[in-house]
Motif scaffolding. Structure first.
Motif, PDB file in Angstrom:
ATOM      1  N   SER A  43       0.843  -1.181   0.000  1.00  0.00           N
ATOM      2  CA  SER A  43       0.000   0.000   0.000  1.00  0.00           C
ATOM      3  C   SER A  43       0.878   1.231   0.000  1.00  0.00           C
ATOM      4  O   SER A  43       1.905   1.280   0.658  1.00  0.00           O
ATOM      5  CB  SER A  43      -0.889  -0.002   1.242  1.00  0.00           C
ATOM      6  N   CYS A  45      -0.367   4.029   1.039  1.00  0.00           N
ATOM      7  CA  CYS A  45      -1.015   4.933   1.993  1.00  0.00           C
ATOM      8  C   CYS A  45      -0.027   5.331   3.082  1.00  0.00           C
ATOM      9  O   CYS A  45       0.641   4.485   3.655  1.00  0.00           O
ATOM     10  CB  CYS A  45      -2.221   4.265   2.652  1.00  0.00           C
ATOM     11  N   CYS A  74      -5.189   4.916  -1.808  1.00  0.00           N
ATOM     12  CA  CYS A  74      -5.893   4.874  -0.519  1.00  0.00           C
ATOM     13  C   CYS A  74      -7.386   5.077  -0.739  1.00  0.00           C
ATOM     14  O   CYS A  74      -7.790   5.985  -1.458  1.00  0.00           O
ATOM     15  CB  CYS A  74      -5.382   5.973   0.421  1.00  0.00           C
TER      16      CYS A  74
END
Length: 158
Positions: A43, A45, A74
């Motif tokens: 990820s 994020c 995200c």
């Protein structure tokens, strides 16, 4: 006939070895099925960054804070969270900073103030707090020492 028996033994041994290998592989495969590997999701994020807690009313009590994070993939980049600012904390040092204070010092007769120092005990939600703070307050009534003597003067009525 002896050659046929020997061939049968070899065939049986090979067959048993094959069965043993298949059983071992099957057990290993079954073990893998029982323990599924968790695939780590990559990820982009970032970590949540939180604003200071803003009380709903007054300068303490229940309130909210805003959180943001970055990342193209995200699902959520902003959110609001409930928070609470304790009303007994020293607001002048930040509503989210809790200090352990020492006892009050002696009164400074020049300034008529007494002081004490506090060391940071806890910071709510990673607040930016000073490690050490000093506060002052008025001493209150100053009492002058009474003269130490044997003589007491009485005011005579004329």
């Amino acid at each position: 006939m002896q050659q046929q028996q020997q061939q049968r033994r070899m065939f049986t041994a090979a067959l048993l070895a094959l069965v043993f290998i298949l059983a071992a592989v099957s057990t290993t495969e079954a073990g893998k099925k029982e323990k599924p590997e968790k695939k780590a999701k990559k990820s982009d994020c970032g970590e949540w960054q939180w604003s200071v807690c803003v009380p709903t009313s007054g300068d303490c009590g229940l309130g909210t804070r805003e959180g943001t994070r970055t990342g193209a993939e995200c699902k959520q980049t902003t959110k609001t969270q409930k928070c609470k600012i304790p009303c007994n904390w020293k607001k002048q040092f930040g509503a989210e900073c809790k200090y352990q204070f020492q006892a009050w010092g002696e009164c400074d007769l020049n300034t008529a103030l007494k002081t004490r120092t506090g060391n940071l005990k806890r910071a709510l939600h990673n607040a930016d707090c000073q490690k050490t703070v000093t506060i002052s307050k008025p001493c209150g009534k100053l009492t002058k020492p009474k003269p130490q003597g044997k003589f007491h003067f009485l005011k005579a009525a004329c």
